[in-house]
Design a protein around this motif. Structure first.
Motif, PDB file in Angstrom:
ATOM      1  N   HIS A  89     -12.263  -0.005  -6.871  1.00  0.00           N
ATOM      2  CA  HIS A  89     -12.499   0.295  -5.605  1.00  0.00           C
ATOM      3  C   HIS A  89     -12.850   1.278  -4.776  1.00  0.00           C
ATOM      4  N   GLU A 143      -9.756   0.071   3.318  1.00  0.00           N
ATOM      5  CA  GLU A 143      -8.603   0.092   2.675  1.00  0.00           C
ATOM      6  C   GLU A 143      -8.200  -0.862   0.952  1.00  0.00           C
ATOM      7  N   GLU A 144      -8.993  -0.825   0.798  1.00  0.00           N
ATOM      8  CA  GLU A 144      -8.504  -0.986  -0.818  1.00  0.00           C
ATOM      9  C   GLU A 144      -8.798   0.943  -1.817  1.00  0.00           C
ATOM     10  N   LEU A 146      -7.899   3.505   0.132  1.00  0.00           N
ATOM     11  CA  LEU A 146      -6.486   4.124   0.345  1.00  0.00           C
ATOM     12  C   LEU A 146      -5.234   3.980  -0.464  1.00  0.00           C
ATOM     13  N   GLN A 147      -5.667   2.436  -0.955  1.00  0.00           N
ATOM     14  CA  GLN A 147      -4.710   1.998  -1.973  1.00  0.00           C
ATOM     15  C   GLN A 147      -4.336   2.723  -2.883  1.00  0.00           C
ATOM     16  N   VAL A 148      -5.357   2.859  -3.224  1.00  0.00           N
ATOM     17  CA  VAL A 148      -5.752   3.688  -4.803  1.00  0.00           C
ATOM     18  C   VAL A 148      -5.165   5.389  -4.149  1.00  0.00           C
ATOM     19  N   ALA A 150      -3.289   6.339  -2.019  1.00  0.00           N
ATOM     20  CA  ALA A 150      -1.829   6.402  -2.475  1.00  0.00           C
ATOM     21  C   ALA A 150      -1.143   6.393  -3.150  1.00  0.00           C
ATOM     22  N   LYS A 151      -1.638   5.338  -4.586  1.00  0.00           N
ATOM     23  CA  LYS A 151      -0.688   5.392  -5.741  1.00  0.00           C
ATOM     24  C   LYS A 151      -1.011   6.452  -6.079  1.00  0.00           C
ATOM     25  N   ASP A 154       1.413   9.498  -4.732  1.00  0.00           N
ATOM     26  CA  ASP A 154       2.744   8.866  -5.286  1.00  0.00           C
ATOM     27  C   ASP A 154       3.164   9.315  -6.898  1.00  0.00           C
ATOM     28  N   CYS A 164      -7.183   5.315   7.822  1.00  0.00           N
ATOM     29  CA  CYS A 164      -7.772   4.367   7.523  1.00  0.00           C
ATOM     30  C   CYS A 164      -8.997   4.498   8.505  1.00  0.00           C
TER      31      CYS A 164
END
Length: 281
Positions: A89, A143-144, A146-148, A150-151, A154, A164
């Motif tokens: 992604h 969105e995919e 952004l999930q990466v 955010a990971k 962290d 997004c």
């Protein structure tokens, strides 16, 4: 089969499949599979590999033989000395982009940063870790992705805002620095890219429309409404796009315009400063 034998099998198979840097790729997959560094390998190379690990390693080799990027297989890469997770992604962070981060680090202390088209978040997160920023906002239309991102925030122990947004559509507030590595490959050139990029990396993050400059136009135009006085707008560009991007910025009222080169001596960074005046926003 010993560990040494298995590694040699990997090297030969990748070389036969015309994989660039076959020996190095075989080693990286081997090290990932066995969680083993070079020192431990040399101590244990005559040990039995084991059936289960041998099967896993062969599966990894098969993935690489299809030209799937090494980083998508291991989900690991490094950027600015920091660890990043990547998958299909997001674009795989490149060393060229480190030049953009290094160029901004001297001016990020206590600043509010917006990373547009952030993908994996490598730019904004690196600035958050290394640059003493006050806030970092990561934004992408995916969105995919952004999930990466955010990971990765962290994983690197930093707090970021994640939005997004299609460029500035959902962005609020003003920033001291807006930075972006937007899609900049002209559409017709995508088919000529190496298989690892053309077949596996997300075209959404590559395709810059007909001339490769669409996103630069839109970001330059919109950024004036989101930059504070003396705010910086900084881009990564294709090696032949710097002058065009600088001309856009000059036409929009930016000053202190600069083009900077990457380690290969190619134009890579376009940067300017926004001065707020009455006739501006």
């Amino acid at each position: 089969m010993t560990l040494r034998d298995l590694l040699r099998v990997g090297e030969k198979e990748l070389a036969a499949a015309d994989i660039p840097e076959a020996e190095l790729n075989a080693w990286y997959l081997f090290a990932y599979c066995f969680a083993m560094d070079r020192s431990r390998y040399f101590l244990q190379c005559d040990s039995e590999a084991g059936e289960e690990k041998t099967l896993v390693y062969r599966q990894l080799l098969e993935c690489r033989k299809t030209r799937m990027p090494l980083e998508y297989i291991t989900h690991e890469t490094e950027f600015m000395g920091l660890p990043f997770y990547v998958d299909e992604h997001v674009l795989i962070p490149r060393q060229d982009t480190e030049c953009l981060v290094e160029d901004l680090l001297p001016v990020t202390e206590g600043r509010d940063i917006l990373d547009l088209c952030c993908g994996s978040g490598c730019i904004g997160i690196s600035l958050a870790v290394l640059g003493g920023c006050r806030t970092v906002t990561l934004s992408d239309i995916s969105e995919e992705a952004l999930q990466v991102a955010a990971k990765n925030a962290d994983q690197n122990g930093v707090r970021v805002n994640v939005v997004c947004s299609d460029l500035f559509d959902r962005i609020e507030g003003r920033f001291d620095i807006i930075v972006s590595n937007p899609p900049y490959i002209p559409t017709e050139q995508i088919g000529t890219l190496m298989p690892e990029v053309r077949e596996y990396e997300p075209h959404l993050a590559l395709d810059g429309a007909d001339d490769g400059l669409m996103f630069y136009r839109n970001i330059v135009s919109g950024s004036r409404y989101y930059l504070r006085d003396q705010g910086i707008l900084a881009f990564e560009t294709g090696c032949d796009q710097g002058e065009d991007v600088l001309a856009m910025m000059e036409g929009a009222g930016f000053c202190q315009l600069e083009i900077k080169k990457d380690l290969a001596g190619l134009d890579r960074i376009a940067r300017g400063v926004w001065r707020r005046r009455k006739e501006n926003v």
